[in-house]
Design a protein around this motif. Structure first.
Motif, PDB file in Angstrom:
ATOM      1  N   ALA A   1       0.826  -1.211   0.000  1.00  0.00           N
ATOM      2  CA  ALA A   1       0.000   0.000   0.000  1.00  0.00           C
ATOM      3  C   ALA A   1       0.858   1.258   0.000  1.00  0.00           C
ATOM      4  O   ALA A   1       0.543   2.245  -0.685  1.00  0.00           O
ATOM      5  N   THR A   2       1.946   1.242   0.750  1.00  0.00           N
ATOM      6  CA  THR A   2       2.826   2.405   0.805  1.00  0.00           C
ATOM      7  C   THR A   2       3.430   2.706  -0.562  1.00  0.00           C
ATOM      8  O   THR A   2       3.626   3.871  -0.926  1.00  0.00           O
ATOM      9  N   HIS A   3       3.695   1.688  -1.328  1.00  0.00           N
ATOM     10  CA  HIS A   3       4.330   1.867  -2.629  1.00  0.00           C
ATOM     11  C   HIS A   3       3.348   2.342  -3.694  1.00  0.00           C
ATOM     12  O   HIS A   3       3.695   3.175  -4.545  1.00  0.00           O
ATOM     13  N   TYR A   4       2.081   1.857  -3.637  1.00  0.00           N
ATOM     14  CA  TYR A   4       1.165   2.099  -4.748  1.00  0.00           C
ATOM     15  C   TYR A   4       0.050   3.107  -4.446  1.00  0.00           C
ATOM     16  O   TYR A   4      -0.464   3.746  -5.373  1.00  0.00           O
ATOM     17  N   ALA A   5      -0.376   3.239  -3.194  1.00  0.00           N
ATOM     18  CA  ALA A   5      -1.533   4.091  -2.900  1.00  0.00           C
ATOM     19  C   ALA A   5      -1.165   5.567  -2.978  1.00  0.00           C
ATOM     20  O   ALA A   5      -0.034   5.975  -2.690  1.00  0.00           O
ATOM     21  N   SER A   6      -2.139   6.389  -3.353  1.00  0.00           N
ATOM     22  CA  SER A   6      -1.923   7.832  -3.414  1.00  0.00           C
ATOM     23  C   SER A   6      -1.888   8.399  -1.999  1.00  0.00           C
ATOM     24  O   SER A   6      -2.405   7.784  -1.063  1.00  0.00           O
ATOM     25  N   PRO A   7      -1.281   9.580  -1.807  1.00  0.00           N
ATOM     26  CA  PRO A   7      -1.201  10.157  -0.455  1.00  0.00           C
ATOM     27  C   PRO A   7      -2.555  10.346   0.211  1.00  0.00           C
ATOM     28  O   PRO A   7      -2.666  10.242   1.430  1.00  0.00           O
ATOM     29  N   ARG A   8      -3.616  10.614  -0.571  1.00  0.00           N
ATOM     30  CA  ARG A   8      -4.935  10.827   0.025  1.00  0.00           C
ATOM     31  C   ARG A   8      -5.562   9.518   0.489  1.00  0.00           C
ATOM     32  O   ARG A   8      -6.285   9.474   1.483  1.00  0.00           O
ATOM     33  N   VAL A   9      -5.290   8.450  -0.223  1.00  0.00           N
ATOM     34  CA  VAL A   9      -5.876   7.152   0.104  1.00  0.00           C
ATOM     35  C   VAL A   9      -5.022   6.378   1.096  1.00  0.00           C
ATOM     36  O   VAL A   9      -5.533   5.559   1.869  1.00  0.00           O
ATOM     37  N   LEU A  10      -3.725   6.671   1.113  1.00  0.00           N
ATOM     38  CA  LEU A  10      -2.784   5.867   1.891  1.00  0.00           C
ATOM     39  C   LEU A  10      -3.132   5.756   3.368  1.00  0.00           C
ATOM     40  O   LEU A  10      -3.077   4.653   3.929  1.00  0.00           O
TER      41      LEU A  10
END
Length: 461
Positions: free
Chosen positions: A343-352
């Protein structure tokens, strides 16, 4: 009410440690603490906690548990008062070391008290309730810490967080004073093993000092050489004390029991990975994503809630599935930590943050499911007469793992200098993967001697 006293002690020590995690950034700015001083504040508590567990457990076996329980809690509370009022980093570190010592003395008695008071499945349930109490401490710690840091002046918030130990610790002290009655010792006689305690303390410091202090290659060599010498001296001294009819700090028969040692290794990997992952998350959400301490506590809240809930169900799961409950919990932990890295690698800052909160929910459920059955599984291998020292060793290796892993993760963030968001993502991703690998190592240890050698009836009665 005996179990309530034990639960209150576990709740208080977990509340103190979990609340401090979210206050570290403001504490660092307020006192001007450098990276290594922050490592000592974080890991020093676990270090002295670990150092006090085994001597405390041994003294509880031989001298009775109530006096040591009350003394340790009093030390913990008094050191918390001074820590909250400290004006410099050195005094704060000293207070955290002293608090760790007090907490170690208290918790060195808790497992022995539960061992003395409960048997079979009732012991698993008692350990589950104790774990639930620590889970509640984890729930309240980040939330209370985040609210205090957010609401108060930056120079005051972290002091209030450190002061949380005072009212809760005082309440635990009063509860234990009324309801924790003296219990007979289990037949271990002899003077305290002072020399063994000193050798053990020196060995522990020699092993952990390189993790807490920057060292050159020569210094590392000296530490390794000193640790090797102390291992030989300590082992020889323990065997001599045992043969002479004394009460050695570590029971040689206990240390030759491979299933017990393997179980302790499993517990160490789980606790070390959990501590490091929680610290990494608190730092990443605040320093990496730029969110508040209160928001960081909100992201961590699902883990603590899930852990508190599943801890209460752990006794039922242990009775039905036996050691497979432990194996299932560890497997889920590996999956959750791996998910955090992805998740840290792929998710956007808003979704993370929301993705991490969901992963924390799974991780907390797994931790609650496995903790009490794992402790019961490990302690089933020890006789009642060494319950205190066996429980002390179990908690000691967990705290040493916590100190080492917390120092390593803190170093990963604080020694790298200023970070971009990409740099923080990379650092947290590496930390999550490292914690997943460590947890996977614990799974390998668990499968090495279970389920082939351990059946549920052997440790649940």
């Amino acid at each position: 009410m005996v179990l309530a006293s034990c639960a209150a002690a576990g709740f208080t020590s977990l509340l103190d440690n979990s609340a401090l995690n979210v206050a570290l950034p403001s504490l660092r700015r307020s006192l001007g603490a450098d990276a290594h001083q922050v490592e000592w504040i974080v890991a020093g508590y676990s270090l002295t906690f670990a150092l006090a567990l085994v001597p405390g457990g041994r003294m509880g076996d031989t001298r009775g548990r109530r006096p040591l329980f009350l003394t340790g809690m009093a030390v913990f509370v008094c050191a918390g008062v001074v820590a909250g009022a400290s004006g410099g980093v050195s005094l704060l570190i000293a207070c955290r070391l002293l608090q760790g010592t007090g907490a170690g003395l208290v918790n060195g008695q808790v497992i022995g008290i539960i061992q003395d008071s409960f048997i079979g499945l009732a012991r698993v349930r008692a350990l589950g309730l104790y774990t639930t109490a620590t889970g509640v401490g984890s729930v309240l710690g980040p939330g209370l810490g985040g609210m205090l840091v957010t609401a108060a002046h930056p120079n005051l918030g972290w002091r209030l967080v450190l002061g949380l130990s005072v009212p809760f610790g005082t309440g635990a002290l009063i509860l234990a004073g009324y309801h924790l009655h003296p219990a007979p010792t289990r037949g271990l006689q002899g003077k305290a093993d002072v020399l063994g305690t000193l050798l053990f303390a020196g060995l522990t410091f020699a092993v952990l000092l390189p993790l807490l202090t920057p060292m050159s290659g020569l210094s590392l060599t000296w530490c390794a050489a000193i640790a090797g010498v102390l291992i030989v001296l300590f082992g020889s001294q323990q065997r001599h004390t045992s043969r002479a009819g004394g009460a050695p700090l570590l029971d040689p028969d206990l240390l030759r029991h491979i299933p017990y040692l393997m179980g302790a290794a499993v517990a160490a990997t789980q606790f070390g990975a959990q501590t490091a992952a929680s610290l990494a998350l608190a730092m990443f959400v605040q320093d990496g994503l730029g969110l508040s301490a209160l928001f960081a506590a909100t992201v961590m809240l699902p883990m603590a809630l899930a852990m508190a809930i599943t801890s209460g169900l752990a006794g039922r799961a242990a009775g039905r599935f036996g050691p497979r409950a432990v194996t299932t919990g560890i497997t889920l932990s590996v999956c959750a930590l791996s998910g955090a890295g992805i998740a840290t690698h792929y998710a956007s800052p808003r979704v993370l943050p929301f993705s991490l909160a969901a992963v924390e929910l799974i991780y907390g459920a797994a931790a609650g499911l496995l903790t009490a059955p794992l402790q019961a599984q490990v302690l089933s291998y020890v006789p009642a007469r060494t319950a205190g020292v066996a429980g002390g060793i179990l908690q000691m290796v967990q705290r040493l793992a916590a100190a080492a892993c917390a120092a390593a993760v803190a170093g990963l963030y604080l020694h790298a200098g200023p970070h971009t968001l990409a740099g923080h993502r990379s650092a947290f991703g590496r930390a999550a993967v490292a914690c997943a690998c460590l947890t996977g190592l614990g799974l390998a240890f668990q499968l090495t001697y279970q389920p082939h050698r351990t059946r549920s009836r052997d440790w649940t009665g």
